[in-house]
Design a protein around this motif. Structure first.
Motif, PDB file in Angstrom:
ATOM      1  N   VAL A 157      82.840  73.795 -22.359  1.00 26.31           N
ATOM      2  CA  VAL A 157      82.389  72.464 -22.771  1.00 26.31           C
ATOM      3  C   VAL A 157      81.101  72.560 -23.578  1.00 26.31           C
ATOM      4  N   GLU A 158      80.244  73.513 -23.224  1.00 25.58           N
ATOM      5  CA  GLU A 158      78.951  73.644 -23.894  1.00 25.58           C
ATOM      6  C   GLU A 158      79.087  73.977 -25.381  1.00 25.58           C
ATOM      7  N   LYS A 159      80.181  74.622 -25.769  1.00 24.97           N
ATOM      8  CA  LYS A 159      80.367  74.949 -27.190  1.00 24.97           C
ATOM      9  C   LYS A 159      80.686  73.704 -28.020  1.00 24.97           C
ATOM     10  N   LEU A 160      80.988  72.591 -27.371  1.00 18.70           N
ATOM     11  CA  LEU A 160      81.346  71.356 -28.074  1.00 18.70           C
ATOM     12  C   LEU A 160      80.075  70.603 -28.473  1.00 18.70           C
ATOM     13  N   HIS A 161      79.268  71.243 -29.311  1.00 16.37           N
ATOM     14  CA  HIS A 161      78.069  70.654 -29.921  1.00 16.37           C
ATOM     15  C   HIS A 161      76.915  70.458 -28.944  1.00 16.37           C
ATOM     16  N   TRP A 162      76.997  71.048 -27.756  1.00 12.11           N
ATOM     17  CA  TRP A 162      75.868  70.993 -26.838  1.00 12.11           C
ATOM     18  C   TRP A 162      74.967  72.214 -26.998  1.00 12.11           C
ATOM     19  N   LEU A 163      75.576  73.377 -27.072  1.00  4.49           N
ATOM     20  CA  LEU A 163      74.822  74.627 -27.161  1.00  4.49           C
ATOM     21  C   LEU A 163      74.703  75.060 -28.617  1.00  4.49           C
TER      22      LEU A 163
END
Length: 420
Positions: free
Chosen positions: A295-301
């Motif tokens: 989920v973090e790769k979805l524009h969070w990280l």
């Protein structure tokens, strides 16, 4: 004595074992491999298969993870013009070019690498100057580190890492007789590394300078510089890095954010990347959420496909995946250092020191990247060798591995009585 008797006497002399005093010439003495190094079977001289396959495994795993970490980037307005496969195709192209360059590099004997050490170092200095020239060097996020070459953006600092390893090894061979004298042995090398450091800090790229400094210092130590002198150099280098951090407000804030990333002041600022990397690792747990489930790769990280690829690996493969990755890099670094020690035992000092410099490069950079992703070290822009997205980094990693394989191949030939 008749002719027939003389003939029989000659045959008897040929087959009769001679004493030590009758030996025409001494038998050739083969160099011994260091203790703990397996000796290849006769006729089995070839490339190091386990080393090659570990490198291939890291490359393939990195290719899969770059795709997984970058698949959602086109949804970002910044990357809206890119296709879903933009980053993975470019990464695959860099790996293919690196494999081709590595194959070409393997064809050159170690002696040719030694002769090219100084010219290659001077070329890297020239490129580090060129990248700072406006309208030539490409700037990204306030840093000017790349030279556009069409199919990829070349980063001179990656070439400088290999060039410094070769140059430092060649330097130590040339200065072996004065290695106990500080100014004559260390000072010229310190000036050379200092020039590289000034150019890298002008980009700025402190991470690359740290790696290059460790490569140079490590080769000096392994080359025979006394421990007292080595620790003096290390103290000076650490003090220099501390001064660079303390005199730069931006770097100083990153240190404070590392010490307390969850505070209200840092969570949405300098500590943002670290906090989301830790969230990704926490979500992964023991076994991970599965490939593609991050989920973090979805524009969070930010920079999930480059500097923080390990966080995505931790989220999707869990603690087991991260531990496996660390084990692969530990084995790879240890094997490279073994090849270097073997070369030195065979009296190939330049080859041995240069290979150990490559081992320090890959091992130290992997250590820094993993430490940053795990929150054990302050945030620093260093990619994970052989895995993170970055064309010139992957290309130069593979050229360096090809050099290591060439040295190992020549080692085995010498152990079987052949020439290097």
């Amino acid at each position: 004595m008749s002719a027939r008797a003389a003939s029989w006497w000659g045959r008897l002399a040929d087959i009769w074992p001679r004493g030590r005093s009758d030996r025409a010439e001494p038998l050739p003495v083969r160099a011994r491999a260091p203790a703990g190094t397996a000796r290849p079977a006769p006729g089995a001289v070839g490339i190091d298969q386990p080393l090659l396959w570990v490198v291939v495994a890291l490359l393939c795993w990195g290719l899969v993870m770059v795709y997984s970490a970058s698949v959602a980037l086109p949804d970002n307005p910044r990357f809206a013009s890119y296709s879903t496969y933009h980053f993975v195709w470019r990464h695959a192209l860099a790996a293919a070019l690196g494999a081709l360059a590595g194959w070409v590099a393997f064809q050159f004997p170690v002696e040719a690498w030694k002769k090219a050490a100084v010219p290659l170092f001077l070329l890297s200095l020239l490129l580090l100057v060129v990248v700072l020239v406006p309208f030539i060097g490409k700037g990204v996020n306030g840093a000017r580190r790349w030279i556009p070459l069409g199919i990829l953006n070349f980063q001179p600092s990656e070439l400088a890492k290999l060039a410094v390893a070769l140059y430092a090894a060649d330097y130590m061979v040339r200065r072996m007789e004065v290695k106990e004298r500080f100014f004559r042995a260390v000072w010229p090398m310190a000036v050379a590394v200092g020039i590289v450091g000034v150019l890298l800090l002008a980009e700025p790229d402190m991470g690359a300078f740290m790696v290059i400094a460790v490569i140079a210092m490590g080769i000096l130590f392994l080359g025979g510089v006394s421990a007292r002198m080595f620790f003096l150099i290390a103290l000076v280098v650490v003090a220099a890095f501390a001064m660079v951090v303390l005199t730069n407000e931006w770097r100083r804030e990153r240190i404070f954010a590392y010490l307390d990333p969850w505070s209200e002041q840092h969570a949405l600022g300098k500590g943002y990347q670290l906090t989301h990397a830790l969230i990704a690792l926490g979500r992964g747990g023991l076994w991970g959420v599965g490939l593609g489930g991050s989920v973090e790769k979805l524009h969070w990280l930010p920079e999930a496909h480059t500097d923080f690829l390990l966080a995505v690996i931790g989220e999707e493969f869990g603690f087991v995946g991260v531990l496996t990755l660390i084990g692969l890099f530990m084995w790879l670094t240890r094997r490279i250092m073994q090849i270097g020690r073997q070369a030195i035992a065979l009296d190939q000092v330049f080859a041995g020191l240069a290979v150990q410099g490559v081992g320090l490069w890959i091992g130290f950079q992997a250590f820094i990247n993993i430490g940053v992703n795990l929150g054990a070290l302050p945030t620093k822009g260093l990619t994970l060798p052989l895995m993170s997205y970055g064309g010139s980094a992957v290309l130069m990693n593979l050229v360096a591995i090809a050099f290591v394989l060439r040295v190992d191949w020549e080692n085995k030939r010498m152990m079987h009585g052949g020439r290097s």
